[in-house]
Design an enzyme around this catalytic site. Structure first.
Site, mmCIF file in Angstrom:
data_model
loop_
_atom_site.group_PDB
_atom_site.id
_atom_site.type_symbol
_atom_site.label_atom_id
_atom_site.label_comp_id
_atom_site.label_asym_id
_atom_site.label_seq_id
_atom_site.Cartn_x
_atom_site.Cartn_y
_atom_site.Cartn_z
ATOM 1 N N HIS A 1 -5.726 -18.765 10.646
ATOM 2 C CA HIS A 1 -5.365 -19.873 9.759
ATOM 3 C C HIS A 1 -5.388 -21.138 10.603
ATOM 4 O O HIS A 1 -4.854 -21.144 11.712
ATOM 5 C CB HIS A 1 -3.964 -19.626 9.180
ATOM 6 C CG HIS A 1 -3.643 -20.531 8.036
ATOM 7 N ND1 HIS A 1 -3.378 -21.872 8.219
ATOM 8 C CD2 HIS A 1 -3.545 -20.305 6.701
ATOM 9 C CE1 HIS A 1 -3.141 -22.419 7.040
ATOM 10 N NE2 HIS A 1 -3.244 -21.497 6.105
ATOM 11 N N ARG B 1 -12.340 -11.958 5.301
ATOM 12 C CA ARG B 1 -11.659 -11.618 4.042
ATOM 13 C C ARG B 1 -11.651 -12.805 3.087
ATOM 14 O O ARG B 1 -11.310 -13.916 3.462
ATOM 15 C CB ARG B 1 -10.206 -11.220 4.352
ATOM 16 C CG ARG B 1 -9.346 -10.995 3.124
ATOM 17 C CD ARG B 1 -7.937 -10.643 3.527
ATOM 18 N NE ARG B 1 -7.230 -11.734 4.155
ATOM 19 C CZ ARG B 1 -6.440 -12.596 3.503
ATOM 20 N NH1 ARG B 1 -6.298 -12.503 2.199
ATOM 21 N NH2 ARG B 1 -5.805 -13.547 4.158
ATOM 22 N N ALA C 1 0.834 -1.210 0.000
ATOM 23 C CA ALA C 1 0.000 0.000 0.000
ATOM 24 C C ALA C 1 0.863 1.253 0.000
ATOM 25 O O ALA C 1 0.643 2.184 -0.791
ATOM 26 C CB ALA C 1 -0.934 -0.009 1.212
ATOM 27 N N THR D 1 3.690 -7.692 3.291
ATOM 28 C CA THR D 1 3.633 -7.902 1.840
ATOM 29 C C THR D 1 4.591 -9.006 1.409
ATOM 30 O O THR D 1 4.214 -9.920 0.676
ATOM 31 C CB THR D 1 3.968 -6.590 1.089
ATOM 32 O OG1 THR D 1 2.976 -5.618 1.413
ATOM 33 C CG2 THR D 1 3.988 -6.808 -0.416
ATOM 34 N N GLU E 1 -8.720 -20.410 -5.377
ATOM 35 C CA GLU E 1 -8.609 -20.571 -3.933
ATOM 36 C C GLU E 1 -9.997 -20.653 -3.319
ATOM 37 O O GLU E 1 -10.988 -20.336 -3.965
ATOM 38 C CB GLU E 1 -7.827 -19.393 -3.315
ATOM 39 C CG GLU E 1 -6.353 -19.448 -3.646
ATOM 40 C CD GLU E 1 -5.556 -18.324 -2.986
ATOM 41 O OE1 GLU E 1 -4.328 -18.440 -2.963
ATOM 42 O OE2 GLU E 1 -6.153 -17.344 -2.517
ATOM 43 N N LYS F 1 9.469 0.526 9.493
ATOM 44 C CA LYS F 1 9.694 0.285 10.919
ATOM 45 C C LYS F 1 11.009 -0.457 11.166
ATOM 46 O O LYS F 1 11.667 -0.266 12.179
ATOM 47 C CB LYS F 1 8.521 -0.545 11.433
ATOM 48 C CG LYS F 1 8.443 -0.679 12.925
ATOM 49 C CD LYS F 1 7.147 -1.397 13.247
ATOM 50 C CE LYS F 1 6.995 -1.618 14.717
ATOM 51 N NZ LYS F 1 5.744 -2.315 15.017
ATOM 52 N N HIS G 1 -4.165 -14.596 11.428
ATOM 53 C CA HIS G 1 -3.654 -14.508 10.047
ATOM 54 C C HIS G 1 -3.894 -13.147 9.385
ATOM 55 O O HIS G 1 -3.099 -12.721 8.570
ATOM 56 C CB HIS G 1 -4.324 -15.611 9.224
ATOM 57 C CG HIS G 1 -3.739 -15.821 7.878
ATOM 58 N ND1 HIS G 1 -2.394 -16.044 7.676
ATOM 59 C CD2 HIS G 1 -4.320 -15.848 6.647
ATOM 60 C CE1 HIS G 1 -2.171 -16.204 6.374
ATOM 61 N NE2 HIS G 1 -3.312 -16.075 5.740
ATOM 62 N N ARG H 1 -12.036 -23.019 6.256
ATOM 63 C CA ARG H 1 -10.985 -22.827 7.269
ATOM 64 C C ARG H 1 -11.518 -22.352 8.620
ATOM 65 O O ARG H 1 -10.965 -22.715 9.648
ATOM 66 C CB ARG H 1 -9.876 -21.902 6.752
ATOM 67 C CG ARG H 1 -10.259 -20.502 6.426
ATOM 68 C CD ARG H 1 -9.053 -19.580 6.292
ATOM 69 N NE ARG H 1 -8.159 -19.930 5.182
ATOM 70 C CZ ARG H 1 -7.189 -19.130 4.739
ATOM 71 N NH1 ARG H 1 -6.996 -17.953 5.295
ATOM 72 N NH2 ARG H 1 -6.419 -19.477 3.751
#
Length: 526
Positions: A236, A379, A15, A42, A112, A34, A344, A283
């Site tokens: 996860h 998500r 981003a 990412t 997926e 950081k 996750h 999941r």
């Protein structure tokens, strides 16, 4: 030291760098990292990026898949905006040199969970790394972009920090401590973009990098931004349980190829007790079942066992996992793998609009630290990197289009260290950090109850007083800043979870198991 530029970006992942590259032809941009520039989430993203690129696939289908995953809590207009901008984002990444896998003349697309079509572009199983490298290479080459590593942001510099105090709430940059010197620097700019990632490290087990301590979310809240949907934490189901090795994911494909989940003591295969699809259930169901057995029996982990399959098959399908585990003394062709669920992804965050604007003047945000309306209550796989590209660009476009409305930076006070001393007890920070992550895991994890949440809230209140006292008396260190932000983020998660009197998406509570007919965001106002 004061460093001034036109636009300041806090965070050097997908981003932040996308925003920087979209602004740099017109403006001087400073990007703070950081730690090292590539240490954010990412680079860790194994999956890929979702986009409608296959003949027969449609925007409408990707939108529907996203809405279904989000349990109706998504903002449909935002989902449409992101999905429709996805193919263009992929083409720009190709132009930057990201070597996406191809098949003949076309991009190779995988499918997926939750997607009705093949629409995931990828670079083997290390998409994030390739994307990070391409964005970073382009940013390093650009004369108008200054990349500054090892800057741990403490707080936003706002109107309250002006030499002539004002309550206007404008944001003029950040104060950050330099890891190498221990000094606090002031970075000012007319516009600031937070791209600081999620808050996974609030939990004992997490796949997030060590720096994911909710810094941007906590800083924005303290400065006056609304925060939304923090109760929706994605877990996860299968992360390696090993006290030496953190965050090693055991891919869902191990279950897809026949791996079975068992109780260590008895060898009982428990997933058929919970769902007819057994190990191939979605999941969130698998994660809840593992969590249930761990809590019921007081276990540290359960076993994931694929040793009944031929050894060549296992090694051929999972060469990386096999090698990694052999190095730890586990032969997955003959032994079970100890696994636990792990945090996750952070679905909630700073409230933004489709231009990436927050509630505060001059402050924008993009990526995992935000709640844009894209993800809703859960998500959809591979929509996360996509959100970074679309909103990184949207924020940049809005800043460029409205540049004349941004006033010049006023005189901002430097960091005051006149009343503090060096800490004499680092052990306090370590103890509190461990305590937060453990009670968040036990009380605010995959399955919740009101009683557990209230216990967590009680602990947070006690720790807030303790950490506040510590912060007021001692010189800031990166560990102290992270502890303060972890605690603030934990508080926001617990408050959000207590407000939601239903189970929806990732928020599952035994006290309110039903889903209400209307989906409403949880919004916390400072």
């Amino acid at each position: 030291m004061t460093n001034t530029s036109d636009v300041l970006i806090v965070g050097s992942g997908a981003a932040g760098l996308t925003a920087a590259l979209n602004l740099a032809d017109r403006f001087r941009v400073t990007v703070l990292a950081k730690g090292a520039l590539n240490e954010g989430s990412t680079a860790w993203a194994q999956g890929g990026i979702a986009a409608v690129l296959e003949p027969g696939d449609t925007f409408e289908s990707h939108i529907e898949d996203t809405m279904i995953a989000g349990a109706g809590l998504n903002d449909r207009a935002t989902v449409e905006f992101v999905v429709e901008n996805a193919p263009a984002a992929i083409h720009r990444l190709q132009a930057l040199g990201v070597p996406f896998a191809t098949e003949g003349d076309a991009l190779h697309l995988t499918r997926e969970g939750g997607h009705s079509h093949r629409r995931i572009v990828h670079v083997a199983d290390a998409t994030g790394w390739a994307v990070q490298e391409a964005l970073q290479r382009a940013a390093e080459k650009h004369p108008n972009i200054t990349l500054v590593p090892d800057q741990v942001a403490i707080d936003l510099a706002t109107s309250r920090h002006e030499e002539r105090y004002s309550g206007a709430g404008d944001v003029w940059g950040v104060y950050a401590v330099d890891r190498r010197t221990g000094r606090v620097n002031l970075f000012t700019a007319r516009a600031t973009i937070l791209a600081t990632g999620g808050a996974g490290r609030t939990y004992l087990f997490s796949t997030a990098p060590r720096g994911a301590t909710g810094d941007g979310i906590a800083m924005a809240w303290r400065a006056g931004c609304r925060i939304s949907n923090m109760e929706f934490m994605q877990f996860h189901p299968t992360c390696l349980y090993n006290l030496e090795v953190k965050n090693f994911l055991i891919t869902e494909a191990v279950r897809g190829e026949g791996g079975q989940l068992k109780i260590p003591e008895t060898g009982h295969r428990f997933m058929p007790d919970f769902d007819p699809r057994a190990e191939l259930a979605p999941r969130d169901i698998v994660a809840r079942a593992i969590d249930h057995e761990i809590k019921r029996l007081g276990l540290d982990y359960v076993h994931l066992d694929i040793s009944h399959m031929p050894p060549d098959f296992v090694r051929g399908h999972f060469p990386n996992i096999y090698e990694k585990l052999i190095g730890l003394g586990i032969d997955m062709t003959t032994q079970p793998i100890p696994v636990v669920p792990a945090q996750h992804y952070t679905c909630g965050g700073i409230v933004i609009d489709r231009d990436g604007r927050t509630d505060l003047p001059n402050l924008y945000a993009a990526g995992e630290c935000t709640q844009s309306g894209l993800h809703g209550a859960n998500r959809l796989a591979s929509n996360s990197l996509l959100e970074c590209f679309v909103f990184g660009e949207a924020a940049a476009k809005h800043i460029a289009a409205n540049w004349d409305a941004f006033g010049p930076v006023p005189e901002i006070r430097g960091w005051d260290e006149s009343r503090v001393t060096d800490s004499d007890e680092e052990v306090v920070i370590k103890q509190n950090w461990t305590e937060i992550r453990r009670f968040m895991w036990n009380y605010v994890g995959i399955v919740r109850t009101t009683k557990r949440l209230e216990r967590a809230a009680h602990r947070i209140k006690l720790l807030t007083d303790e950490v506040g006292d510590y912060y007021g008396h001692f010189r800031v260190t990166p560990d102290l800043i992270e502890l303060r932000n972890l605690l603030q983020t934990a508080d926001l998660i617990v408050r959000s979870a207590l407000q939601r009197h239903e189970s929806r998406g990732l928020h599952y509570t035994l006290d309110w198991p039903e889903t209400l007919p209307r989906a409403v965001d949880t919004i916390l106002v400072p």
